[in-house]
Design an enzyme around this catalytic site. Structure first.
Site, mmCIF file in Angstrom:
data_model
loop_
_atom_site.group_PDB
_atom_site.id
_atom_site.type_symbol
_atom_site.label_atom_id
_atom_site.label_comp_id
_atom_site.label_asym_id
_atom_site.label_seq_id
_atom_site.Cartn_x
_atom_site.Cartn_y
_atom_site.Cartn_z
ATOM 1 C CE LYS A 226 105.908 -41.996 -5.213
ATOM 2 N NZ LYS A 226 106.594 -42.571 -4.046
ATOM 3 N NE ARG A 260 101.320 -45.452 -1.558
ATOM 4 C CZ ARG A 260 101.159 -44.313 -2.222
ATOM 5 N NH1 ARG A 260 101.871 -44.069 -3.301
ATOM 6 N NH2 ARG A 260 100.275 -43.418 -1.810
HETATM 7 C C1 YH5 Z 1 105.713 -44.464 -1.206
HETATM 8 O O1 YH5 Z 1 106.548 -44.471 -2.122
HETATM 9 N N1 YH5 Z 1 104.279 -42.457 -1.875
HETATM 10 S S1 YH5 Z 1 102.376 -40.507 -1.763
HETATM 11 C C2 YH5 Z 1 104.124 -37.803 -6.812
HETATM 12 C C3 YH5 Z 1 103.574 -38.197 -8.009
HETATM 13 C C4 YH5 Z 1 102.790 -39.329 -8.084
HETATM 14 C C5 YH5 Z 1 102.542 -40.057 -6.942
HETATM 15 C C6 YH5 Z 1 102.862 -37.269 -10.057
HETATM 16 N N2 YH5 Z 1 102.909 -42.564 -0.121
HETATM 17 C C7 YH5 Z 1 104.662 -43.511 -1.095
HETATM 18 O O2 YH5 Z 1 102.232 -41.521 -4.585
HETATM 19 N N3 YH5 Z 1 103.894 -44.529 0.945
HETATM 20 C C8 YH5 Z 1 103.234 -41.901 -1.249
HETATM 21 O O3 YH5 Z 1 103.867 -37.439 -9.120
HETATM 22 C C9 YH5 Z 1 103.796 -43.581 -0.021
HETATM 23 N N4 YH5 Z 1 105.778 -45.398 -0.207
HETATM 24 C C10 YH5 Z 1 104.891 -45.417 0.831
HETATM 25 N N5 YH5 Z 1 105.045 -46.364 1.765
HETATM 26 C C11 YH5 Z 1 103.244 -39.914 -3.201
HETATM 27 C C12 YH5 Z 1 102.784 -40.461 -4.508
HETATM 28 C C13 YH5 Z 1 103.075 -39.667 -5.724
HETATM 29 C C14 YH5 Z 1 103.842 -38.534 -5.670
#
Ligand code: YH5
Length: 285
Positions: A226, A260
């Site tokens: 993230k 996760r």
């Molecule tokens: C979460 O924290 N996150 S989707 C921005 C990024 C990289 C990854 C490059 N679903 C969560 O993974 N479900 C997502 O920047 C989730 N907890 C739960 N329970 C977002 C994601 C991401 C966003």
């Protein structure tokens, strides 16, 4: 906190024995597209199979991007992306599957196809039918804190006390879920790293994650790749493995039961090492 969460058939999740790793399986066209639809399902199942070989505990299937600034897709489109993948995966594996969605129709279709857990980033506050779908299925539900929507959440997030506000929201969401009929032992809380939070908000939440853990429910933390990492180290998304592992380790040490992640093999090793040391030293996690 040692507890067993029962899933459908004879499957279950054991919380507290080891830190569980949830692997992200994005079923959006940008993730697995190689032209044909069949090919994309095949590729998604291959990626999931690799995660299982690498020691994943739960596979989190998602059909809508919720990255900052992303726009929602229709229920039909989302179902068309996730259901074929869940059905195919269920034919070859018993691995627990969560469905990452804020739409009750998607959750319902995914559970029918063989998913075991609802991962609702809107914590039952988005779709009014989500509570009933989750309660009737009898499955575990992950309730996540988010301020705003993925479209606008990073505009100018503001809190007077981030930990207090997130804690209150999560406890109220848990109460709401229980009113719908979700069993208390089926509720998992998530502070929602990156969802309507600045780097400082995310940092305080992580540093004080033990306070979220003290609310009395299992905690899930998702920080893998993230923008916290972009903020702190300026690294592009494909260079965020080591920092993601550091964040996963911090969360596990502060009581998170489920982490996760995108990089399953590396996370299983990093978290497995912590668990081994804690177990050997006689500490209960
Ligand atoms: C979460 O924290 N996150 S989707 C921005 C990024 C990289 C990854 C490059 N679903 C969560 O993974 N479900 C997502 O920047 C989730 N907890 C739960 N329970 C977002 C994601 C991401 C966003």
């Amino acid at each position: 906190m040692n507890r067993t969460i029962h899933l459908s058939q004879d499957r279950f999740l054991s919380l507290g024995e080891k830190t569980l790793v949830m692997g992200v399986l994005n079923c959006t066209p940008d993730s697995f597209s190689d032209g044909g639809l069949y090919g994309s399902v095949e590729n998604a199942v291959a990626a999931a199979t690799r995660m299982v070989e690498d020691g994943v505990d739960i596979i989190d299937v998602g059909g809508e991007s919720t990255r900052p600034g992303s726009l929602p897709v229709s229920e039909e489109v989302e179902i068309g992306r996730v259901v074929p993948v869940i059905e195919a995966l269920r034919k070859t594996s018993d691995i627990p599957i969560s469905i990452d969605t804020n739409k009750s129709g998607v959750a319902f279709a995914a559970l029918k196809a063989g998913a075991d857990i609802v991962n609702d980033i809107a914590a039952l506050g988005g779709d009014e039918k989500m509570g009933a779908v989750a309660a009737e299925s009898g499955c575990p539900v992950i309730l996540m804190h988010m301020k705003g929507t993925p479209e606008n959440m990073q505009a100018a997030p503001c809190y007077s006390d981030i930990v207090a506000e997130v804690s209150t929201f999560l406890l109220e969401s848990a109460k709401k879920a229980e009113k719908y009929g979700v069993a208390r032992e089926n509720i998992i809380l998530d502070p929602g790293f990156g969802f309507g939070k600045t780097f400082r908000h995310n940092a305080i939440l992580l540093e004080r994650l033990d306070e979220i853990f003290s609310l009395g429910y299992p905690v899930l933390a998702g920080m893998s790749r993230k923008s916290m990492i972009q903020h702190a180290l300026g690294l592009p998304v494909e260079e965020r493995l080591e920092a993601s592992l550091a964040l996963a380790v911090m969360a596990a040490l502060r009581g998170a039961s489920i982490i996760r992640v995108h990089d399953v093999k590396e996370s299983v090793r990093a978290l497995g090492m912590i668990d081994a040391v804690r177990t050997e030293a006689g500490k209960r996690i």
